[in-house]
Design an enzyme around this catalytic site. Structure first.
Site, PDB file in Angstrom:
ATOM      1  CB  SER A  80      -0.866  -0.018   1.269  1.00 41.60           C
ATOM      2  OG  SER A  80      -1.439   1.250   1.487  1.00 41.60           O
ATOM      3  CE1 TYR A 129      -4.655  -2.128   4.929  1.00 45.51           C
ATOM      4  CE2 TYR A 129      -3.423  -0.118   4.440  1.00 45.51           C
ATOM      5  CZ  TYR A 129      -4.133  -1.220   4.006  1.00 45.51           C
ATOM      6  OH  TYR A 129      -4.318  -1.435   2.659  1.00 45.51           O
TER       7      TYR A 129
END
Ligand code: NDP
Length: 253
Positions: free
Chosen positions: A158, A171
């Site tokens: 990401s 995350y």
């Protein structure tokens, strides 16, 4: 080694013919699109996920298209233990004798809050599903990947796994860890096997997770999971053989 740009890859219809590929989180979002796209290009896909009904719907779609019959492998990455991963590896070994591709796609977002407010239980859950489970699954499947002629391991990263951003908590930390795991593994395997290990950052993509992270955003402005598949096909196909230790973007955004 090929120098093709993954985002603009133009796959042939059978670019994944005869390849056996396991996709985690195959029941929804990007994982569903990847599973269906891989099958449409000739792969036999092992659909791993935690919600059987969603996996069955993907199975039905693939079979209805006349693509290679997939397998369903129910598994919750939050609670799975080593013996379960070894059981899965053994089942694949018995049925196919090798594994050509492993797409680590499943993930959870966790709370969008500051580190000072981040609950430890959520921290552990996000790291378990997004980082520890991919490590354990990879370790169990490595012997099978080594039996393939040019296996590809693809981890999902990401933008926040490359540059930290406020309120992305575990995350983001897990995605940094994912990039690190891919680099370490790629280096370990480079002289002793033909397995390649890379990361892909899907970029802003129209899924449930994206809507959860950005509730005010208009989903119509986003690429769909199907739109970003060229890079996934490239990295899973023999066209990317020899390319390892890299981190790619599936789209410009
Ligand atoms: P979704 O939330 O749409 O899908 C996530 C998938 O992971 C689902 O199939 C879900 O299963 C599965 N999953 C979640 N928890 C578990 C678990 N404990 N065990 C097994 N499977 C589980 O997310 P996306 O498709 O958007 O995300 C896919 C990947 O892409 C993730 O790694 C994400 O971090 C990454 N990513 C996505 C971006 C985006 O804009 N969408 C941007 C950057 C990265 P179920 O449906 O049964 O819950």
């Amino acid at each position: 080694m090929s120098t093709i740009e993954p985002r603009t890859f133009e796959p042939t219809r059978r670019v994944l013919a005869d390849r056996i590929i396991l996709v985690t989180g195959a029941g929804a979002g990007i994982g569903r699109a990847a599973a269906q796209t891989f099958a449409a290009h000739g792969a036999t896909v092992i659909l791993l996920g935690r919600t059987v009904e969603k996996l069955e719907a993907v199975y039905d779609h693939i079979v209805a298209q006349g693509d290679p019959e997939p397998l369903i492998q129910p598994l919750c990455l939050l609670s799975a233990k080593e013996d379960k991963y070894l059981e899965i590896a053994n089942a694949i070994d018995v049925q196919f004798g090798r594994l050509d591709g492993l797409l680590h796609n499943a993930g959870i977002l966790g709370p969008r809050t500051s580190i000072s407010n981040y609950p430890t239980s959520s921290w552990q859950e996000v790291l378990q599903v997004n980082l520890t489970a991919p490590f354990e699954l990879t370790r169990a499947l490595l012997p099978l990947l080594k039996k393939a002629s040019d296996a590809s391991i693809l981890f999902t990263s990401s933008g926040v796994g490359r540059r930290g951003r406020a309120y992305w908590g575990a995350y983001a930390v897990a995605k940094f860890g994912t990039e690190g795991l891919a680099q370490v593994l790629s280096h370990e395997l480079e002289d002793v096997s033909s397995i390649r290990v890379n990361c892909i950052n899907p970029g802003a993509t129209r899924t449930t997770m994206r809507a959860q992270a950005y509730p005010a955003e208009d989903p119509a402005t986003l690429k769909t999971p199907e739109d970003i598949m060229p890079a996934y096909l490239y990295l899973m196909s023999s066209d990317s053989a020899g390319l390892s230790g890299r981190s790619f973007d599936a789209q410009d955004r």
